[in-house]
Design a protein around this motif. Structure first.
Motif, PDB file in Angstrom:
ATOM      1  N   PRO A 162       0.802  -1.238   0.000  1.00  0.00           N
ATOM      2  CA  PRO A 162       0.000   0.000   0.000  1.00  0.00           C
ATOM      3  C   PRO A 162       0.833   1.286   0.000  1.00  0.00           C
ATOM      4  O   PRO A 162       0.299   2.368  -0.225  1.00  0.00           O
ATOM      5  CB  PRO A 162      -0.807  -0.099   1.300  1.00  0.00           C
ATOM      6  CG  PRO A 162      -0.758  -1.534   1.699  1.00  0.00           C
ATOM      7  CD  PRO A 162       0.549  -2.064   1.199  1.00  0.00           C
ATOM      8  N   PHE A 163       2.148   1.189   0.251  1.00  0.00           N
ATOM      9  CA  PHE A 163       2.954   2.384   0.474  1.00  0.00           C
ATOM     10  C   PHE A 163       3.807   2.801  -0.727  1.00  0.00           C
ATOM     11  O   PHE A 163       4.595   3.730  -0.629  1.00  0.00           O
ATOM     12  CB  PHE A 163       3.827   2.182   1.722  1.00  0.00           C
ATOM     13  CG  PHE A 163       3.007   1.871   2.946  1.00  0.00           C
ATOM     14  CD1 PHE A 163       2.319   2.876   3.606  1.00  0.00           C
ATOM     15  CD2 PHE A 163       2.872   0.561   3.398  1.00  0.00           C
ATOM     16  CE1 PHE A 163       1.531   2.593   4.717  1.00  0.00           C
ATOM     17  CE2 PHE A 163       2.078   0.270   4.507  1.00  0.00           C
ATOM     18  CZ  PHE A 163       1.405   1.284   5.170  1.00  0.00           C
ATOM     19  N   TYR A 164       3.680   2.108  -1.847  1.00  0.00           N
ATOM     20  CA  TYR A 164       4.349   2.552  -3.065  1.00  0.00           C
ATOM     21  C   TYR A 164       3.422   2.365  -4.255  1.00  0.00           C
ATOM     22  O   TYR A 164       2.389   1.686  -4.152  1.00  0.00           O
ATOM     23  CB  TYR A 164       5.690   1.831  -3.275  1.00  0.00           C
ATOM     24  CG  TYR A 164       5.612   0.334  -3.490  1.00  0.00           C
ATOM     25  CD1 TYR A 164       5.494  -0.203  -4.774  1.00  0.00           C
ATOM     26  CD2 TYR A 164       5.675  -0.554  -2.415  1.00  0.00           C
ATOM     27  CE1 TYR A 164       5.431  -1.572  -4.979  1.00  0.00           C
ATOM     28  CE2 TYR A 164       5.614  -1.920  -2.616  1.00  0.00           C
ATOM     29  CZ  TYR A 164       5.491  -2.431  -3.899  1.00  0.00           C
ATOM     30  OH  TYR A 164       5.420  -3.786  -4.100  1.00  0.00           O
ATOM     31  N   THR A 165       3.788   2.969  -5.378  1.00  0.00           N
ATOM     32  CA  THR A 165       2.899   2.956  -6.547  1.00  0.00           C
ATOM     33  C   THR A 165       3.365   1.973  -7.613  1.00  0.00           C
ATOM     34  O   THR A 165       2.563   1.206  -8.138  1.00  0.00           O
ATOM     35  CB  THR A 165       2.818   4.383  -7.150  1.00  0.00           C
ATOM     36  OG1 THR A 165       2.424   5.291  -6.118  1.00  0.00           O
ATOM     37  CG2 THR A 165       1.800   4.447  -8.281  1.00  0.00           C
ATOM     38  N   HIS A 166       4.658   2.002  -7.937  1.00  0.00           N
ATOM     39  CA  HIS A 166       5.165   1.194  -9.051  1.00  0.00           C
ATOM     40  C   HIS A 166       6.178   0.158  -8.577  1.00  0.00           C
ATOM     41  O   HIS A 166       7.175   0.516  -7.953  1.00  0.00           O
ATOM     42  CB  HIS A 166       5.845   2.092 -10.098  1.00  0.00           C
ATOM     43  CG  HIS A 166       4.990   3.238 -10.547  1.00  0.00           C
ATOM     44  ND1 HIS A 166       3.828   3.062 -11.262  1.00  0.00           N
ATOM     45  CD2 HIS A 166       5.124   4.583 -10.371  1.00  0.00           C
ATOM     46  CE1 HIS A 166       3.293   4.249 -11.508  1.00  0.00           C
ATOM     47  NE2 HIS A 166       4.049   5.186 -10.975  1.00  0.00           N
ATOM     48  N   PRO A 167       5.950  -1.140  -8.878  1.00  0.00           N
ATOM     49  CA  PRO A 167       6.963  -2.143  -8.547  1.00  0.00           C
ATOM     50  C   PRO A 167       8.225  -1.921  -9.380  1.00  0.00           C
ATOM     51  O   PRO A 167       8.160  -1.332 -10.465  1.00  0.00           O
ATOM     52  CB  PRO A 167       6.290  -3.471  -8.915  1.00  0.00           C
ATOM     53  CG  PRO A 167       5.249  -3.109  -9.926  1.00  0.00           C
ATOM     54  CD  PRO A 167       4.792  -1.724  -9.588  1.00  0.00           C
ATOM     55  N   VAL A 168       9.363  -2.369  -8.871  1.00  0.00           N
ATOM     56  CA  VAL A 168      10.634  -2.179  -9.580  1.00  0.00           C
ATOM     57  C   VAL A 168      10.738  -3.230 -10.691  1.00  0.00           C
ATOM     58  O   VAL A 168      11.190  -4.350 -10.472  1.00  0.00           O
ATOM     59  CB  VAL A 168      11.838  -2.265  -8.608  1.00  0.00           C
ATOM     60  CG1 VAL A 168      13.147  -2.047  -9.352  1.00  0.00           C
ATOM     61  CG2 VAL A 168      11.679  -1.229  -7.498  1.00  0.00           C
ATOM     62  N   SER A 169      10.254  -2.842 -11.862  1.00  0.00           N
ATOM     63  CA  SER A 169      10.246  -3.726 -13.032  1.00  0.00           C
ATOM     64  C   SER A 169      10.029  -2.853 -14.260  1.00  0.00           C
ATOM     65  O   SER A 169       9.678  -1.673 -14.140  1.00  0.00           O
ATOM     66  CB  SER A 169       9.093  -4.737 -12.924  1.00  0.00           C
ATOM     67  OG  SER A 169       7.846  -4.048 -12.941  1.00  0.00           O
ATOM     68  N   LEU A 170      10.210  -3.433 -15.434  1.00  0.00           N
ATOM     69  CA  LEU A 170       9.967  -2.656 -16.665  1.00  0.00           C
ATOM     70  C   LEU A 170       8.495  -2.300 -16.791  1.00  0.00           C
ATOM     71  O   LEU A 170       8.143  -1.224 -17.284  1.00  0.00           O
ATOM     72  CB  LEU A 170      10.443  -3.440 -17.894  1.00  0.00           C
ATOM     73  CG  LEU A 170      11.961  -3.459 -18.088  1.00  0.00           C
ATOM     74  CD1 LEU A 170      12.344  -4.350 -19.254  1.00  0.00           C
ATOM     75  CD2 LEU A 170      12.522  -2.044 -18.305  1.00  0.00           C
ATOM     76  N   GLU A 171       7.611  -3.193 -16.316  1.00  0.00           N
ATOM     77  CA  GLU A 171       6.169  -2.893 -16.345  1.00  0.00           C
ATOM     78  C   GLU A 171       5.870  -1.705 -15.424  1.00  0.00           C
ATOM     79  O   GLU A 171       5.097  -0.805 -15.771  1.00  0.00           O
ATOM     80  CB  GLU A 171       5.344  -4.118 -15.895  1.00  0.00           C
ATOM     81  CG  GLU A 171       5.402  -5.314 -16.826  1.00  0.00           C
ATOM     82  CD  GLU A 171       6.726  -6.090 -16.731  1.00  0.00           C
ATOM     83  OE1 GLU A 171       7.073  -6.752 -17.732  1.00  0.00           O
ATOM     84  OE2 GLU A 171       7.406  -6.023 -15.678  1.00  0.00           O
ATOM     85  N   GLY A 172       6.517  -1.724 -14.248  1.00  0.00           N
ATOM     86  CA  GLY A 172       6.357  -0.609 -13.312  1.00  0.00           C
ATOM     87  C   GLY A 172       6.865   0.680 -13.914  1.00  0.00           C
ATOM     88  O   GLY A 172       6.271   1.754 -13.744  1.00  0.00           O
ATOM     89  N   MET A 173       7.970   0.584 -14.654  1.00  0.00           N
ATOM     90  CA  MET A 173       8.554   1.769 -15.283  1.00  0.00           C
ATOM     91  C   MET A 173       7.617   2.329 -16.355  1.00  0.00           C
ATOM     92  O   MET A 173       7.433   3.547 -16.459  1.00  0.00           O
ATOM     93  CB  MET A 173       9.916   1.410 -15.889  1.00  0.00           C
ATOM     94  CG  MET A 173      10.801   2.591 -16.142  1.00  0.00           C
ATOM     95  SD  MET A 173      11.239   3.531 -14.653  1.00  0.00           S
ATOM     96  CE  MET A 173      12.607   2.584 -14.013  1.00  0.00           C
ATOM     97  N   ALA A 174       7.018   1.446 -17.131  1.00  0.00           N
ATOM     98  CA  ALA A 174       6.071   1.884 -18.179  1.00  0.00           C
ATOM     99  C   ALA A 174       4.895   2.625 -17.544  1.00  0.00           C
ATOM    100  O   ALA A 174       4.437   3.655 -18.055  1.00  0.00           O
ATOM    101  CB  ALA A 174       5.587   0.679 -18.984  1.00  0.00           C
ATOM    102  N   ALA A 175       4.434   2.112 -16.390  1.00  0.00           N
ATOM    103  CA  ALA A 175       3.316   2.767 -15.680  1.00  0.00           C
ATOM    104  C   ALA A 175       3.747   4.123 -15.125  1.00  0.00           C
ATOM    105  O   ALA A 175       2.978   5.096 -15.159  1.00  0.00           O
ATOM    106  CB  ALA A 175       2.822   1.865 -14.553  1.00  0.00           C
ATOM    107  N   ALA A 176       4.979   4.209 -14.627  1.00  0.00           N
ATOM    108  CA  ALA A 176       5.500   5.484 -14.094  1.00  0.00           C
ATOM    109  C   ALA A 176       5.613   6.519 -15.210  1.00  0.00           C
ATOM    110  O   ALA A 176       5.293   7.701 -15.018  1.00  0.00           O
ATOM    111  CB  ALA A 176       6.866   5.259 -13.436  1.00  0.00           C
ATOM    112  N   ILE A 177       6.040   6.087 -16.387  1.00  0.00           N
ATOM    113  CA  ILE A 177       6.146   6.997 -17.544  1.00  0.00           C
ATOM    114  C   ILE A 177       4.762   7.517 -17.921  1.00  0.00           C
ATOM    115  O   ILE A 177       4.568   8.720 -18.142  1.00  0.00           O
ATOM    116  CB  ILE A 177       6.795   6.265 -18.752  1.00  0.00           C
ATOM    117  CG1 ILE A 177       8.276   5.972 -18.451  1.00  0.00           C
ATOM    118  CG2 ILE A 177       6.657   7.089 -20.032  1.00  0.00           C
ATOM    119  CD1 ILE A 177       8.934   5.007 -19.430  1.00  0.00           C
ATOM    120  N   GLN A 178       3.805   6.600 -17.961  1.00  0.00           N
ATOM    121  CA  GLN A 178       2.435   6.987 -18.345  1.00  0.00           C
ATOM    122  C   GLN A 178       1.857   8.012 -17.372  1.00  0.00           C
ATOM    123  O   GLN A 178       1.260   9.019 -17.772  1.00  0.00           O
ATOM    124  CB  GLN A 178       1.546   5.738 -18.392  1.00  0.00           C
ATOM    125  CG  GLN A 178       0.216   5.980 -19.095  1.00  0.00           C
ATOM    126  CD  GLN A 178      -0.586   4.694 -19.227  1.00  0.00           C
ATOM    127  OE1 GLN A 178      -0.246   3.670 -18.645  1.00  0.00           O
ATOM    128  NE2 GLN A 178      -1.653   4.738 -19.984  1.00  0.00           N
TER     129      GLN A 178
END
Length: 531
Positions: A32-48
């Motif tokens: 519950p305390f972070y938004t994006h997991p450390v992965s390429l999928e997480g990175m794509a979501a952070a970019i979006q």
């Protein structure tokens, strides 16, 4: 210079907190305390998410260009600054205070990490651009922490009476430390080059933040790293609505306290908000602002403001307001088009308290990447480790555990009473069966006899090991010597040692080696052995 690397999990090292291990393992309690997991999928979501919330890019580029005036930097840095005007350009950021001569080794490691990750993302997302950024925490006033370095286990302290933000302090007195460093390191292959670099950066600069800026630029400009000094009126203007709300309603404290309440059910809170999370920063003062009655007082000074006066001060002189740990990250993410923040264990732990604060102000919460960690081992130590028939990873354990392992290996299990203990257990299992067939109430008596037999055998095993270990005084001294060199102050090398001895030995190649062996999203600890 060739180096070989092997990786351990952070958990295996024994030097990282439960909250960080759980974060790395993506434990349900921490999700519950972070938004994006450390992965390429997480990175794509952070970019979006970041594409939907663009910062003021014109302001950012204008201030960076101003900051780099008169500084000789690389074409890649200049290109990256220009690139920040484009909506498909994103930053990967790390941050640190301007510790003299970079402070500890991890200062270098976290910068290499942002560069390596930005380079990888350019390949993974070729239609976008990624810029590595170092955000300088030059407003920090903790001179005890920032004003010293360790060299050959000696603590070199900058003797100065200056107060306030360390970044604003002049560099007087550092010439003595540079002279001391020269005495020790100038005999190394790149020692004279290092000393010249320190003199150029520190003795030709008006203040510590400029000196630190020049040093980081000299070491990393070829990789396109942008350094940003946020002690800046125009950049802080972008935070005026948040600072205003902090002064008037104390909203950030309320939001973060709720998060900490949830987080504290499982973990120890890393940072706590204050009712007002701003320092007043002027000349040689950086002190907390506190609301006492209807007056805003600057702690440890005679300064005070009415509500109207403090709001006028914020509007006219935003540079005089310095965010503390609770608001610093929000300032960074408001100004930069950032998608990932790379920080150490302590930094990551306090960022995990801030997600709801970001949501409140509608600022995208970046992916949190735990910075790379290295243990560098020169050949001479590798040889000593091999002679003891140990592996480097064994040395992460306490000294006595390492010795126990060594003795047990060499005695090939002779000191273990495993077979004898198992034989005793089998005897008592047979006795339990017999007793139970006669009268089940006898079982308790047999179990008591078993305990009285097994416990002395276990004690005997420990005594045998202790007696044998006494014969290994030489090996114990060798283990002590190796661990003292590789784990100074019984901690990780990177949290005590400085980059200077390595630079004096290997020159710029040291930076290239760290970059080459830096991981991106793997989140592991790296052992780097000189080849």
């Amino acid at each position: 210079m060739d180096c070989n690397s092997t990786n351990l999990s952070f958990e295996q090292t024994g030097y990282f907190s439960k909250i960080i291990i759980d974060y790395l393992n993506q434990s349900p309690a921490i999700k519950p305390f972070y938004t994006h997991p450390v992965s390429l999928e997480g990175m794509a979501a952070a970019i979006q998410a970041r594409q939907q919330a663009q910062p003021d890019r014109n302001l950012l580029v204008k201030e960076l260009q101003e900051q780099y005036k008169g500084i000789e930097t690389s074409a890649l840095v200049q290109q990256n600054i220009q690139q920040l005007l484009q909506p498909n350009t994103f930053t990967i950021t790390t941050a640190h205070q301007p510790a003299i001569f970079t402070g500890h080794l991890y200062f270098i490691y976290k910068i290499a990490h942002v560069i390596k990750l930005a380079d990888r993302l350019k390949k993974e997302f070729p239609d976008k651009h990624f810029v590595p950024v170092f955000w300088m925490g030059s407003e920090d006033a903790d001179l005890d922490e920032l004003g010293h370095v360790y060299l050959s286990s000696d603590k070199l302290v900058w003797e100065t009476n200056q107060t306030g933000a360390v970044g604003r302090m002049n560099t007087k007195g550092l010439d003595k430390l540079i002279h001391r460093i020269e005495g020790e390191l100038s005999v190394q292959p790149f020692g004279k080059e290092l000393i010249q670099l320190l003199r150029d950066c520190y003795l030709q600069s008006p203040d510590i933040q400029t000196a630190t800026f020049k040093l980081i630029n000299a070491l990393f400009a070829e990789y396109g790293l942008i350094v940003i000094m946020p002690d800046n009126a125009n950049l802080k203007k972008a935070m005026e609505p948040v600072f205003r709300e902090d002064l008037l309603q104390q909203t950030p404290a309320g939001v973060v306290e709720k998060t900490i309440e949830q987080l504290s059910k499982q973990y120890k809170a890393q940072a706590h908000p204050r009712p007002i999370n701003l320092f007043y920063l002027k000349d040689n003062i950086r002190e907390l602002i506190e609301l006492k009655g209807d007056k805003y007082e600057v702690r440890n000074t005679t300064l005070s403001f009415t509500k109207d006066e403090i709001l006028a001060e914020l509007a006219n002189n935003p540079e005089r307001f310095s965010p503390n740990v609770i608001l610093r990250g929000l300032y960074q993410e408001t100004v930069l088009p950032n998608i990932a923040f790379i920080g150490g264990g302590g930094e990551t732990a306090y960022w995990l308290e801030l997600k709801d604060l970001f949501n409140h102000y509608k600022v995208p919460f970046p992916m949190l990447v735990v910075r790379n960690s290295f243990l560098i081992i020169e050949k001479k130590w590798q040889e000593k480790i091999r002679k003891l028939d140990l592996q480097t990873k064994d040395l992460f354990q306490p000294e006595q555990d390492v010795l126990t392992m060594l003795v047990s290996r060499q005695k090939n299990g002779e000191l273990k009473l495993k077979n004898e203990l198992e034989a005793a257990m089998r005897v008592y299992d047979l006795l339990k069966d017999k007793a139970a067939n006669i009268d089940r109430s006898l079982l308790q008596h047999v179990e008591a006899l078993q305990a009285r037999t097994i416990k002395p055998l276990q004690e005997l095993e420990k005594k045998m090991l202790r007696a044998e270990k006494k014969k290994y005084e030489t090996e114990q001294r060798q283990i002590q010597t190796i661990r003292k060199a590789l784990f100074p102050k019984n901690g990780l090398q990177e949290r005590v040692d400085n980059f200077m001895p390595w630079y004096a030995l290997w020159g710029r190649e040291f930076i290239h080696i760290v970059y080459e062996h830096s991981l991106t999203l793997e989140q592991e600890f790296t052992i780097l052995e000189e080849g």
